[in-house]
Design an enzyme around this catalytic site. Structure first.
Site, short mmCIF file in Angstrom:
data_model
loop_
_atom_site.label_atom_id
_atom_site.label_comp_id
_atom_site.label_asym_id
_atom_site.label_seq_id
_atom_site.Cartn_x
_atom_site.Cartn_y
_atom_site.Cartn_z
N GLY A 187 39.06 25.10 108.69
CA GLY A 187 38.07 24.98 109.76
C GLY A 187 37.16 26.18 109.87
O GLY A 187 36.39 26.30 110.84
N LYS A 205 21.14 36.16 112.30
CA LYS A 205 21.80 37.23 113.05
C LYS A 205 21.19 38.59 112.71
O LYS A 205 21.03 39.45 113.57
CB LYS A 205 23.30 37.20 112.77
CG LYS A 205 23.95 35.92 113.33
CD LYS A 205 25.32 35.68 112.74
CE LYS A 205 25.95 34.41 113.29
NZ LYS A 205 27.17 34.03 112.58
#
Ligand SMILES: NC(=O)c1ccc[n+]([C@@H]2O[C@H](COP(=O)([O-])OP(=O)(O)OC[C@H]3O[C@@H](n4cnc5c(N)ncnc54)[C@H](OP(=O)(O)O)[C@@H]3O)[C@@H](O)[C@H]2O)c1
Length: 428
Positions: A187, A205
């Site tokens: 995940g 970012k």
């Protein structure tokens, strides 16, 4: 008790966790902050989805505008992601005088300048602590605590997926494809991992870190980015032999030619604090003349850590609503020049497959020299008819390094430029 009504756009990983925290931790938050934070309305795509959230079903809607318009909603939390329809919705909320908290790096990197201006015009907060580094407090330190420092460099591991993959390749000798599959199973990686492994997520970012760190707006289109798809176990091993770890870094710096932001894999000395950041952990390393160095590290994603960052912003915005404060943006963005990437000093590790003949090294050294790039070290391994050469260059402008690589690639004795990865280290 000071009641603040919250409207959410999105109730997925972050929004769902935030709603849970606002219900389970309601009393603890109230005791600590004096705030009674109440969820009023939640926009989702599918209101029929089973969500296991302790709020009335009637609070869910597909009409996001109705969340903004609800008079009981004092502040908006945007955790739907993407630029559309999140961008126009956030703008409308700000124009309506409602503070907005968002975790959406893509939106802030692409449209942050205009959204921050809209927030300033309306005198309300636009907060986005969760947009970089998930649960790591980094936006507030950069824009408030360190606002008086003339930062020189902000460098970070800001994508957990790629750091996990590189860690597996380094520590377990796992091949890139297997490490990616493992990240997906656990995940850490999306079914479509392109934005992560290609560096686009880290670039958004980097744009935000550069803008806040240097007070100059750096648009997403000004952040060149390369991902990790070309990194091989061979180079990880050679880098290790030479004393380096390979990491995908977002690098924002104040150069002689202006502010620069970029994302690419680098060889980082083993002793650098970022080399020790393993797995899906994120970390941001900040340098400045007075603070010397600072390291912020922790969980860069996940429902709970990210919801904590969002919750902090919600509490901050709620306090400002109650104080009736006219909120100025934390950082003002001066119109100063951005450095052209070609002018930014870089150095390189280059792996060449060459003919194992006399004079080859001299030809290669002269190709580098003619491009004004000097060589720091050369290491050679014979592999039969061919030899592998590992070359590390000294610092030179990126454009000259690129010219050197192109010239080397043209040499008949060079069978392949098998790898070319930038190096970040203290020495020139
Ligand atoms: N997940 C993380 O660890 C993490 C970390 C840092 C930052 N972020 C950022 O946080 C934001 C949310 O991420 P997430 O992981 O929570 O996403 P997610 O699990 O995919 O949830 C998105 C939510 O938004 C709703 N939504 C999407 N489009 C919509 C639309 N057009 N109208 C109404 N509702 C809509 C979805 O509704 P349905 O539930 O009905 O599908 C879902 O509830 C993103 O900007 C992401 O970059 C996430």
């Amino acid at each position: 008790m000071n009641t603040i009504g919250i409207g959410l756009l999105g109730a997925g990983t972050v929004g769902g966790t935030l709603i849970k925290r606002l219900t389970t931790d309601h009393a603890a938050i109230a005791a600590k902050t004096g705030l009674d934070l109440q969820v009023r309305r939640v926009a989702v795509r599918d209101p029929g989805k089973s969500r296991n959230l302790d709020i009335p079903e009637g609070m869910f809607t597909t009409d996001a505008q109705s969340v903004i318009d609800d008079p009981e909603v004092d502040l908006l939390v945007e955790v739907m992601g993407g630029q559309e329809p999140a961008g126009p919705l956030v703008l409308r909320a700000l124009e309506a005088g409602k503070p907005v908290v968002t975790a959406n790096k893509e939106l802030i990197a692409a449209r942050g300048y205009d959204l921050i201006a809209a927030a300033e015009k309306s005198g309300v907060a636009l907060l986005f602590e969760a947009a970089v580094g998930g649960g790591i407090p980094i936006i507030r330190p950069l824009s408030e605590t360190l606002a008086g420092e003339r930062l020189t460099r902000v460098m970070g591991i800001v994508n957990g997926t790629t750091n996990f993959i590189l860690s597996q390749m380094t520590e377990e000798g796992t091949a890139y494809e297997d490490a990616l599959a493992e990240a997906q199973e656990l995940g850490f990686a999306e079914p479509d991992p392109t934005a992560d492994v290609g560096g686009a997520d880290a670039a958004a970012k980097a744009a935000i870190l550069a803008s806040l760190g240097f007070g100059t707006w750096v648009g997403l289109d000004r952040v060149p980015h390369t991902g990790i798809t070309e990194i091989t176990a061979t180079d990880i091993r050679y880098a290790d032999d030479l004393g380096y770890t390979i990491k995908l870094l977002a690098i924002a710096e104040d150069t002689d030619n202006g502010v620069s932001a970029r994302v690419h894999p680098v060889l980082l000395p083993h002793a650098h604090p970022l080399s020790a950041i393993r797995g899906a952990t994120n970390a941001i390393f900040i340098e400045g003349p007075a603070i010397d160095t600072l390291l912020f590290a922790g969980p860069g994603a996940g429902g709970d850590p990210t919801a904590t960052a969002v919750l902090g912003d919600v509490i901050d915005a709620a306090r400002e609503i109650l104080a009736g404060a006219q909120v100025a943006p934390r950082i003002r963005f001066a119109p100063s020049s951005l450095a052209d990437f070609g002018s930014v000093p870089t150095k390189w590790y280059v792996r060449l497959e060459v003919a194992d003949l006399p004079g080859v090294l001299a030809q290669i050294a002269s190709a580098f020299g003619e491009a004004n790039v000097s060589i720091k070290s050369v290491w050679q391994e014979e592999t039969g008819e061919e030899a592998t050469l590992l070359i590390v260059t000294h610092l030179a402008p990126e454009s000259e390094q690129q010219n050197a690589l192109a010239a080397v690639n043209e040499l008949d004795c060079v069978h392949a430029v098998a790898a070319a990865i930038r190096v970040e280290s203290e020495e020139a």
